[in-house]
Design an enzyme around this catalytic site. Structure first.
Site, PDB file in Angstrom:
ATOM      1  N   CYS A  23       0.471  -1.402  -0.135  1.00 13.49           N
ATOM      2  CA  CYS A  23      -0.235  -0.113   0.056  1.00 13.49           C
ATOM      3  C   CYS A  23       0.810   1.591  -0.475  1.00 13.49           C
ATOM      4  CB  CYS A  23      -1.194  -0.024   0.971  1.00 13.49           C
ATOM      5  SG  CYS A  23       0.121  -0.103   2.698  1.00 13.49           S
ATOM      6  N   HIS A  74      -5.421   1.654  -4.212  1.00 15.83           N
ATOM      7  CA  HIS A  74      -4.457   1.661  -2.942  1.00 15.83           C
ATOM      8  C   HIS A  74      -4.585  -0.012  -3.389  1.00 15.83           C
ATOM      9  CE1 HIS A  74      -7.755  -1.007  -0.861  1.00 15.83           C
ATOM     10  NE2 HIS A  74      -8.656  -0.474  -2.089  1.00 15.83           N
ATOM     11  N   HIS A  88      -3.013   1.006   7.349  1.00 18.10           N
ATOM     12  CA  HIS A  88      -2.924   1.297   5.616  1.00 18.10           C
ATOM     13  C   HIS A  88      -3.463   3.094   5.285  1.00 18.10           C
ATOM     14  CE1 HIS A  88      -4.164  -1.208   1.648  1.00 18.10           C
ATOM     15  NE2 HIS A  88      -4.956  -0.374   2.114  1.00 18.10           N
TER      16      HIS A  88
END
Length: 460
Positions: free
Chosen positions: A366, A431, A419
């Site tokens: 990510c 993402h 994240h």
């Protein structure tokens, strides 16, 4: 010897009359006469023992005779001499046609002049008539085809026959000529020539010819035209075809500055980032006029660009010369969100695989994806999601802009920032989600991301 006398006074003899009892003789049994012949006594070979033909009384019954119809007729002929001796005889009279048709030319000379590209039908120029059959033009035969598309002389032998078999034949010269001068068409014989511009006749007149192509026509002027003169110039323009036919036209030419200046920009459109600096003048290269020269310093610029607001703008550059000719050029300016390109790069990676620790170009985790996208535009951000959260400036969810980073916590079971993704507008973000889904687009309104949403950050 017997001498028939009326009287001979010198001898004192008493005269007496001799008796002629012999009738004239019609010797002809059959005669041939030409069509249209009127019958007379000279045609029948009539003789008498005493009288001459002129002294004979000859009667010809023409009721059974038609001089204007070919064929054989039985004609009754009677001849009586001065002693009233009479002979009557039927004579066969054949009316025949021995006269050939006549070719009639539409010319008094040896050759027939025909305008080029006229009819190729010979009978448009030559007719044939016959004394019996009348107009026999339709029966003219010739040894070659007339071609009026080619200049020059063509010798063609023509022949025509009537119904009696009489034939006329003649070789005739057909002279294909071009006697028509070219045509000049112009809207006006008063011409305004732009200052400094070469005079080209094609800009003002149209020329054509019945035979020659325009490229083969010769166009001349009786004098040179000065494109910077302030005086009216009168010239004669002559167009001559390849056959020497010429047409003249007199032109009156005035030189005026009727062209607007030419503005040159370095670009026709540009895209800049929001809040970036913008100098409209830097895109102006020059403004040149055909008479006034370089007038770049006279250009006025209408610049409505506000780089703080995204959108499309039009910058106008305007200049006029001393003659009042004005021109305007425009520059299209697009102000896009500061990090739109970053978001576009993220979108281009949708579908790539997730690999923990990967930073591109085709596999990512990510934070590796976000770092990669910014790095493509020379912007360096930290490597991990937590570090990126600390590096960025906090942005309220309602104020998110394209390119901002969105952060989430507790997605791995650990507390803290775990994240990160790149906001692309419309409540969506790109993402590197995980090994099963790879790089994808998700919505901030999804319950999972609502639950784990930790905030957003602006880079720079």
């Amino acid at each position: 010897m017997f001498i028939p006398l009326l009287f001979v006074s010198s001898l004192g003899l008493v005269g007496y009359v001799a008796i002629d009892r012999e009738a004239p003789t019609i010797e002809a049994n059959k005669i041939e006469v030409l069509y249209g012949t009127k019958l007379d006594k000279t045609l029948f070979s009539i003789v008498d023992n005493c009288d001459s033909l002129d002294a004979l009384d000859v009667t010809i019954n023409s009721k059974t005779y038609d001089a204007y119809s070919l064929g054989t007729y039985a004609v009754e002929v009677s001849a009586t001499d001065q002693f009233s001796n009479t002979v009557t005889k039927y004579v066969e009279v054949d009316v025949v046609d021995n006269t050939a048709p006549e070719l009639i030319k539409d010319s008094n000379g040896y050759a027939i002049d025909i305008e080029v590209n006229s009819s190729n039908d010979i009978t448009d120029y030559i007719q044939a008539t016959d004394n019996v059959d009348g107009d026999v033009t339709a029966f003219i035969e010739y040894d070659n085809v007339l071609d009026t598309s080619v200049l020059g002389s063509q010798a063609i032998t023509l022949s025509v026959s009537d119904n009696s078999g009489n034939t006329t034949s003649e070789t005739i010269e057909f002279n294909i000529v071009d006697s028509i001068a070219p045509t000049i068409e112009l809207e006006s014989d008063e011409i305004t020539l732009d200052y400094g511009k070469e005079f080209l006749y094609q800009d003002y007149i149209t020329i054509s010819d019945n035979f020659d192509e325009e490229v083969d026509l010769e166009v001349t002027l009786d004098k040179d035209i000065d494109p910077i003169s302030n005086e009216t110039q009168i010239v004669t323009l002559t167009v001559t075809d390849t056959s020497g036919n010429a047409t003249d036209v007199i032109l009156t030419i005035d030189v005026e500055d009727i062209s607007a200046p030419v503005i040159t920009l370095t670009e026709s459109s540009v895209t800049i980032k929001q809040d970036a600096s913008f100098n409209a003048e830097s895109y102006l290269e020059s403004a040149i006029d055909n008479k006034d020269g370089d007038i770049t310093e006279n250009v006025t610029i209408d610049d409505p660009v506000d780089t703080s607001k995204t959108g499309s703008y039009t910058v106008s550059y305007t200049v006029s010369d001393k003659s009042g000719n004005e021109t305007t050029e425009t520059l299209s300016v697009t102000v896009e969100k500061k990090y739109q390109a970053v978001a576009d790069t993220a979108l281009s990676k949708v579908g790539c695989s997730y690999v923990w620790g990967a930073t591109g170009p085709n596999t990512f985790d990510c934070s590796g994806l976000t770092q990669y996208c910014y790095r493509q535009y020379g912007i360096s951000i930290p490597r991990t999601a937590a570090a990126q959260y600390s590096y960025t400036t906090r942005v309220d969810k309602s104020d998110l802009e394209v390119g901002d980073l969105v952060f989430f916590k507790g997605t791995t079971g650990s507390s803290g920032i775990t994240h990160v993704g790149i906001y692309i507008g419309g409540g969506q973000f790109v993402h590197a989600s995980g090994t099963k889904t790879g790089v994808k687009i998700s919505s901030l309104s999804e319950s999972y991301y609502v639950k784990h949403y930790a905030g957003a950050g602006h880079v720079g």
